[in-house]
Design an enzyme around this catalytic site. Structure first.
Site, PDB file in Angstrom:
ATOM      1  N   GLU A 294      63.152 -53.707  88.245  1.00 10.29           N
ATOM      2  CA  GLU A 294      62.990 -52.531  87.385  1.00 10.29           C
ATOM      3  C   GLU A 294      63.482 -52.790  85.957  1.00 10.29           C
ATOM      4  O   GLU A 294      64.242 -52.008  85.401  1.00 10.29           O
ATOM      5  CB  GLU A 294      63.702 -51.323  87.994  1.00 10.29           C
ATOM      6  CG  GLU A 294      63.115 -50.925  89.337  1.00 10.29           C
ATOM      7  CD  GLU A 294      63.656 -49.613  89.877  1.00 10.29           C
ATOM      8  OE1 GLU A 294      64.832 -49.303  89.634  1.00 10.29           O
ATOM      9  OE2 GLU A 294      62.876 -48.902  90.539  1.00 10.29           O
ATOM     10  N   ASP A 368      61.574 -47.150  98.778  1.00 12.36           N
ATOM     11  CA  ASP A 368      62.742 -46.699  98.030  1.00 12.36           C
ATOM     12  C   ASP A 368      63.284 -45.384  98.599  1.00 12.36           C
ATOM     13  O   ASP A 368      63.007 -44.328  98.021  1.00 12.36           O
ATOM     14  CB  ASP A 368      62.347 -46.516  96.547  1.00 12.36           C
ATOM     15  CG  ASP A 368      63.540 -46.257  95.650  1.00 12.36           C
ATOM     16  OD1 ASP A 368      64.671 -46.487  96.095  1.00 12.36           O
ATOM     17  OD2 ASP A 368      63.327 -45.824  94.503  1.00 12.36           O
ATOM     18  N   GLU A 396      68.426 -38.465  96.321  1.00 13.84           N
ATOM     19  CA  GLU A 396      67.447 -38.685  95.245  1.00 13.84           C
ATOM     20  C   GLU A 396      66.067 -38.161  95.621  1.00 13.84           C
ATOM     21  O   GLU A 396      65.398 -37.522  94.814  1.00 13.84           O
ATOM     22  CB  GLU A 396      67.381 -40.184  94.913  1.00 13.84           C
ATOM     23  CG  GLU A 396      66.296 -40.507  93.902  1.00 13.84           C
ATOM     24  CD  GLU A 396      66.230 -41.984  93.526  1.00 13.84           C
ATOM     25  OE1 GLU A 396      67.051 -42.776  94.017  1.00 13.84           O
ATOM     26  OE2 GLU A 396      65.335 -42.328  92.730  1.00 13.84           O
TER      27      GLU A 396
HETATM   28  C1  GCV Z   1      69.878 -47.554  90.180  1.00 16.36           C
HETATM   29  C2  GCV Z   1      65.283 -46.283  92.375  1.00 16.36           C
HETATM   30  C3  GCV Z   1      66.034 -45.249  91.606  1.00 16.36           C
HETATM   31  C4  GCV Z   1      66.802 -45.857  90.454  1.00 16.36           C
HETATM   32  C5  GCV Z   1      67.726 -46.938  91.026  1.00 16.36           C
HETATM   33  C6  GCV Z   1      66.877 -47.962  91.750  1.00 16.36           C
HETATM   34  C7  GCV Z   1      67.723 -49.025  92.400  1.00 16.36           C
HETATM   35  O1  GCV Z   1      64.234 -46.791  91.629  1.00 16.36           O
HETATM   36  O2  GCV Z   1      65.149 -44.271  91.155  1.00 16.36           O
HETATM   37  O3  GCV Z   1      67.529 -44.850  89.834  1.00 16.36           O
HETATM   38  O4  GCV Z   1      68.472 -47.539  90.018  1.00 16.36           O
HETATM   39  O5  GCV Z   1      66.148 -47.313  92.769  1.00 16.36           O
HETATM   40  O6  GCV Z   1      68.023 -48.868  93.564  1.00 16.36           O
HETATM   41  O7  GCV Z   1      68.074 -49.987  91.741  1.00 16.36           O
END
Ligand code: GCV
Length: 701
Positions: A294, A368, A396
């Site tokens: 990411e 995720d 989340e």
């Molecule tokens: C900490 C998802 C979440 C992100 C998170 C990422 C990860 O994409 O939306 O906020 O980042 O996972 O686990 O690294």
């Protein structure tokens, strides 16, 4: 009124705050309110007249003090801590025995002739035993024949905090960070100790205090002092501190031109940095790393692989016995590829290439933290690499802090899933606890749901998720029901019928959420905020950040084809697992649309067509929130008024939003399926345009 009377009235009012009448939730499951049943109290009193502590260990001292605090509340008496029983029976003795047949943090509890012994192989074992004994009292268990042995099945049981230097928390829904960086190291918020108490009581022994999207500031001397101050508080609760690191830190704070893991100067920089960290924190646990994921930089930026990056850090930590936890959450911005396959494709070829003090931390599912995911195909397929589990406790994708979702069933579903790598019974749990591949290191992490809200987790019932994570990290064979019931009795009420009602409500909450949110194996109908329904969302900087990428609805049907006819992600699993999911006619309905693009008119095993089944689930899911509300209303008399009102209010919001979720999905999908809403369900009162307008409000920044 005399001034004395006014004073007394004032005192009574003040004392009421935090009592069962008005509980602000701060005390979590460590409430220790007086046990109402006098006979029970008397029975417990017989074996709790003394606490015998014959050790100078700070952790054992903590154990004795925790027992004293707990018994003071539960039994209403001050139990003295003494160095020797002096021949008296009727007390609790804390002791370590290096020869005990326990693992390093396990404990034994026994009661002989009203004398209780808590034995640990180590001091930490004694502490866990003390909390286990308190749990016996809190849940009103008989203790006269107490004989209990318990060993944690996983070595590193950790919370991962996604907390930033500015006090914000990525995906945090219970206020700001617990860590007040601007006050540390000088001021120690008493809350740090309460955090440690809560964690130790459920066996958590490690905490990563900062976000995996890490700032290099955490590696500066200024911040290391702050982190060291936290470590100083946590130490006597058996909790080690870890840091997430920003891979290019040698460049950002070290002044080097590169962060290439094979560059000698970079290696030296990390070795020096690690030595510095251990000067501040002698028992520092190690690093957690998100790299080439990411947008985070990593070893691939220099043509190296994940093992090269992890091993470089591992080399620096090894002399101090520190570990590297390297995350497997990776996926490239390739709209044509199936994101499901990405982590396996990158990590599987690296099996056996990681240094001895590296654990690869894998999210429970391939995407995720969705409300339901199949287990990640990495589990079971890297026998030469210790694999740790990453669960998400913070909600989340589970309605933040307004929707009730008890997560133990999510954790259990994954842990109990069979990978079949060494025949039937090769569960994910056995991969993670090391028993399947004899991993020398084992770990499990939960992304924390704690924050600065007075009750720690925002939704009062979300405390159960923190609790359940810890209990399962200790012993993954515990049932979701047993954990829920234990938590309810410790936290909300010991009245049997209400405790049963709340347990039941917790247990059903996840499936209810799935039904109105992502039934039959749908996933990720969100974009930015991960809260409001946006199944129509089709524009983003990358295709796999749109909702349509995941559900693939069209005029014929819906679902992501992952058999050989599609992305063939199923091939990443063992044939026995493939067999379960390969055939749309026999694939269990909860996973159907994860693996198949199914026709709207297809008859399912329920006797309904896919369209009718989806509608049935969206509608019954939303209706069931009404059931949750009724159940909650029925326990009013046994739950303190503040918690009662707090939960009731959140359930009302949940009810409103569940209908909104239902409407968004059915109205949007109807445009593809072109079918009526089946009887007996009524068509939504609003139009798709109106739902979209509601959602747009959530996207406004
Ligand atoms: C900490 C998802 C979440 C992100 C998170 C990422 C990860 O994409 O939306 O906020 O980042 O996972 O686990 O690294």
């Amino acid at each position: 009124m005399s001034s004395k009377l006014i004073f007394l009235l004032l005192l009574t009012t003040l004392c009421k705050a935090g009592t069962p009448d008005r509980d602000d939730g701060y005390r979590l499951w460590l409430k220790y309110d007086l046990i109402k049943d006098a006979t029970k109290r008397a029975a417990y009193a017989r074996s709790t007249q003394l606490i015998v502590l014959n050790s100078t260990s700070p952790i054992q001292k903590t154990a004795a003090e925790e027992l004293q605090t707990g018994l003071q509340g539960l039994l209403g008496k001050t139990v003295p801590i003494v160095a020797s029983a002096g021949g008296k029976t009727g007390g609790i003795t804390l002791t370590t025995n290096a020869a005990a047949s326990l693992n390093s943090e396990g404990y034994q509890l026994s009661n002989q002739q009203n004398t209780i012994t808590i034995t640990g192989k180590t001091d930490a074992g004694v502490l866990y035993g003390a909390f286990a004994l308190l749990r016996q009292f809190q849940t009103l268990q008989p203790i006269d024949r107490l004989s209990l042995t318990s060993n944690p099945k996983i070595q590193h049981r950790m919370l991962n905090h996604w907390d930033n230097t500015d006090g914000s928390i990525e995906r945090g829904y219970a206020g700001q960070s617990l860590w007040k960086w601007y006050e540390l190291p000088e001021r120690i918020d008493p809350r740090y100790r309460d955090y440690a108490r809560a964690n130790a009581s459920i066996g958590i022994n490690g905490t990563v205090v900062n976000n995996v999207n890490a700032s290099s500031r955490f590696l500066t001397a200024e911040y290391l002092q702050k982190v060291a101050a936290l470590a100083n508080v946590f130490r006597s609760y058996g909790i080690k501190v870890y840091l997430s690191v920003y891979f290019p830190a040698p460049k950002t704070i070290g002044g080097l031109k590169t962060a290439d893991p094979l560059d000698p100067e970079v290696n030296k920089w990390w070795a020096d940095k690690v030595n510095e960290i251990y000067k501040f924190i002698p028992d520092f646990g190690g690093f957690l790393v998100k790299a080439n994921s990411e947008g985070q930089p990593g070893p691939q930026d220099y043509g190296r692989n994940h093992a090269d990056g992890a091993n470089m850090l591992a080399k620096a930590l090894a002399p101090h016995k520190g570990i590297v936890i390297w995350r497997a959450f990776v996926y490239k911005a390739d709209g044509k590829a199936d994101r499901f396959k990405a982590a396996y494709d990158e990590f599987n070829p690296l099996d056996g290439q990681f240094a001895k003090n590296v654990i690869v931390q894998v999210k429970n599912g391939p995407i995720d933290f969705q409300p339901r995911e199949p287990f990640s195909p990495i589990f079971g397929t890297m026998p030469k690499t210790p694999l740790g589990m990453e669960f998400q406790i913070t909600q989340e994708y589970l309605g933040f802090a307004t929707h009730l979702v008890y997560e133990a069933p999510i954790f259990k579903e994954c842990l109990d899933a069979d990978t079949y790598v060494s025949g039937k019974g090769s569960t994910v749990a056995k991969v993670v606890d090391g028993s399947l591949h004899q991993y020398p290191l084992t770990a499990i992490a939960g992304v924390a749901n704690t924050g600065s809200d007075r009750n720690w987790t925002g939704h009062p019932l979300a405390q159960a998720n923190w609790y359940a994570f810890g209990r399962l990290a200790w012993d993954h064979t515990l049932s979701s029901e047993a954990i829920a019931n234990e938590w309810v009795k410790m936290t909300l009420t010991t009245e049997l019928s209400s405790a049963k009602t709340i347990t039941d409500l917790l247990l059903k909450s996840r499936e209810i959420y799935v039904n109105y949110n992502t039934p039959l194996g749908l996933s990720r109908p969100w974009t930015g905020v991960h809260f409001a329904p946006e199944p129509w969302q089709n524009r983003s900087s990358r295709p796999d950040w749109t909702a349509v990428y995941y559900h693939r609805a069209d005029s014929l049907g819906i679902g992501f084809e992952r058999t050989a006819k599609g992305s063939n992600a199923l091939a990443q699993y063992r044939p026995e697992v493939q067999q379960q999911w390969n055939n749309p006619a026999t694939c269990p309905l909860p996973y159907l649309l994860w693996f198949h693009h199914v026709l709207w008119t297809q008859k399912l095993s329920t006797g309904r067509t896919l369209w009718d089944e989806l509608c049935t689930r969206f509608y019954t899911g939303a209706d069931s929130v009404g059931w949750l509300q009724k159940q909650w209303a029925s326990v009013r008399k046994d739950v303190d008024s503040e918690t009662f009102a707090n939960v009731a209010g959140r359930l009302e919001t949940q009810q409103k939003e569940a209908i909104w979720w239902r409407d968004a999905w059915v109205l949007y999908l109807q445009e593809f399926a072109r079918q009526p809403i089946p009887a007996p369900f009524k068509k939504p009162e609003r139009s798709l345009k109106e739902v979209k307008e509601l959602v747009d409000i959530y996207q406004l920044r």
